[in-house]
Design an enzyme around this catalytic site. Structure first.
Site, PDB file in Angstrom:
ATOM      1  CG  ASN A   1      -1.679   1.268   1.419  1.00 23.85           C
ATOM      2  OD1 ASN A   1      -1.824   2.045   0.474  1.00 23.85           O
ATOM      3  ND2 ASN A   1      -2.185   1.506   2.622  1.00 23.85           N
TER       4      ASN A   1
ATOM      5  CE  LYS B   1       0.246   3.649   4.932  1.00 24.36           C
ATOM      6  NZ  LYS B   1      -0.016   3.839   6.332  1.00 24.36           N
TER       7      LYS B   1
ATOM      8  CD  GLU C   1      -3.490  -2.567   7.318  1.00 25.77           C
ATOM      9  OE1 GLU C   1      -2.360  -2.758   6.873  1.00 25.77           O
ATOM     10  OE2 GLU C   1      -4.149  -1.555   7.070  1.00 25.77           O
TER      11      GLU C   1
ATOM     12  CD  GLU D   1      -3.167   5.593   6.701  1.00 23.81           C
ATOM     13  OE1 GLU D   1      -3.183   5.700   5.461  1.00 23.81           O
ATOM     14  OE2 GLU D   1      -2.201   5.122   7.334  1.00 23.81           O
TER      15      GLU D   1
ATOM     16  CB  SER E   1       5.271  -1.617  11.833  1.00 24.37           C
ATOM     17  OG  SER E   1       4.788  -0.296  12.044  1.00 24.37           O
TER      18      SER E   1
ATOM     19  CG  HIS F   1      -5.797   1.836   5.246  1.00 24.05           C
ATOM     20  ND1 HIS F   1      -5.408   2.767   6.174  1.00 24.05           N
ATOM     21  CD2 HIS F   1      -4.716   1.046   5.029  1.00 24.05           C
ATOM     22  CE1 HIS F   1      -4.137   2.540   6.502  1.00 24.05           C
ATOM     23  NE2 HIS F   1      -3.696   1.500   5.812  1.00 24.05           N
TER      24      HIS F   1
ATOM     25  N   GLY G   1       2.338   2.280  10.588  1.00 23.27           N
ATOM     26  CA  GLY G   1       3.265   3.396  10.412  1.00 23.27           C
ATOM     27  C   GLY G   1       3.953   3.829  11.693  1.00 23.27           C
TER      28      GLY G   1
HETATM   29  C1  PEP Z   1      -0.669   0.200   5.835  1.00 24.90           C
HETATM   30  O1  PEP Z   1      -0.591   1.275   5.289  1.00 24.90           O
HETATM   31  O2  PEP Z   1      -1.647  -0.513   5.597  1.00 24.90           O
HETATM   32  C2  PEP Z   1       0.402  -0.219   6.734  1.00 24.90           C
HETATM   33  C3  PEP Z   1       0.295  -1.378   7.326  1.00 24.90           C
HETATM   34  O3  PEP Z   1       1.459   0.630   6.878  1.00 24.90           O
HETATM   35  P1  PEP Z   1       2.883   0.297   7.563  1.00 24.90           P
HETATM   36  O4  PEP Z   1       3.347  -1.020   7.006  1.00 24.90           O
HETATM   37  O5  PEP Z   1       3.759   1.420   7.171  1.00 24.90           O
HETATM   38  O6  PEP Z   1       2.643   0.203   9.029  1.00 24.90           O
END
Ligand code: PEP
Length: 250
Positions: free
Chosen positions: A9, A11, A165, A95, A210, A93, A171
């Site tokens: 992803n 973003k 997630e 976000e 992460s 997601h 992040g």
């Molecule tokens: C994500 O954007 O879905 C995500 C898991 O980001 P990161 O791996 O940077 O934590």
């Protein structure tokens, strides 16, 4: 259980130049068909589809409209994405849930719209740190899952991917431990199994939060972790390639 699935992803990152470089790296990487996808910002999707053609890496979107077409300024429909050659759409997601206040009902509508045009939804679920610390993580994620499944129907989950997630791990550099992730994945699968053993067995449940080259192998060694949704580390070809290699080695 199908092989592991790794999704990047991106973003809202990238420029014409950096995306060009990333796509060149990805196109040389080599991936088994159906095992890797990347989800660039909308504007870079055509470039990604063209650069990754024949490489085994599929392309998805980070969001999709619930509507087919019409006076919906700023929206991008599932039909448009499908016509470009997209295979997946990330839906829900954290976000989008947090900053655009997308509700479970809206997400269910996006899910239906994506599937109607042949896109495979990647449905994201995950609790906040407050919910986890209060001991309510399993119940919260179960509620998120049931809210969508009640609307879209259990059978449609057999043509979808789920991504667990935890919001506190996205992040932040803080990964859920393999035990925490496995516990949640097993719970998600058991909720689905109450409705259909076949769907529960078939659906891929990815972990996101992460994931990096150093922690991927241990996460992937757990029974119910079928791959990863990768944010930051998917922007670096070498790191992303190491995560893919860890998935392949299991
Ligand atoms: C994500 O954007 O879905 C995500 C898991 O980001 P990161 O791996 O940077 O934590």
């Amino acid at each position: 259980m199908p092989k592991k699935f790794i999704v990047g992803n991106w973003k809202m990152h990238g420029s014409i130049e950096s995306v060009d470089a990333l796509l060149s790296g990805l196109s040389l990487m080599g991936a088994d068909a159906g095992s890797v996808a990347v989800c660039p910002p909308f504007v870079f999707i055509p470039a990604a589809i063209s650069a990754l053609k024949g490489t085994g890496v599929s392309v998805g979107s980070q969001n999709v409209s619930a509507y087919d077409q019409g006076a919906y300024t700023g929206e991008i429909s599932a039909g448009m994405l499908s016509q470009l050659g997209c295979k997946y759409a990330i839906i829900g997601h954290s976000e989008r849930r947090e900053q655009w206040l997308e509700s479970d009902q809206q997400l269910a509508a996006k899910f239906v719209s994506a599937q109607a045009k042949g896109l495979t939804p990647i449905l994201c679920l995950g609790e906040s740190i407050e919910q986890r610390e209060a001991g309510g993580a399993l119940a919260f994620v179960e509620r998120q899952l049931r809210s969508v499944v009640d609307i879209v129907g259990i059978e449609s989950l057999s043509l979808a991917v789920i991504a667990y997630e935890p919001v506190w791990a996205i992040g932040t550099g803080k990964t859920a431990s393999p035990d925490q992730a496995q516990e949640m994945h097993a719970h998600i699968r058991s909720v689905l199994a109450e409705l259909s053993d076949e769907v529960a067995e078939k659906v891929q449940i990815l972990y996101g939060g992460s994931v990096n080259a150093a922690n991927a192998a241990e996460l992937f060694s757990r029974q119910d972790i079928d791959g990863a949704l990768v944010g930051g580390a998917s922007l670096k070809v070498d790191d992303f390639a190491s995560i893919i290699a860890a998935a392949k080695a299991v």
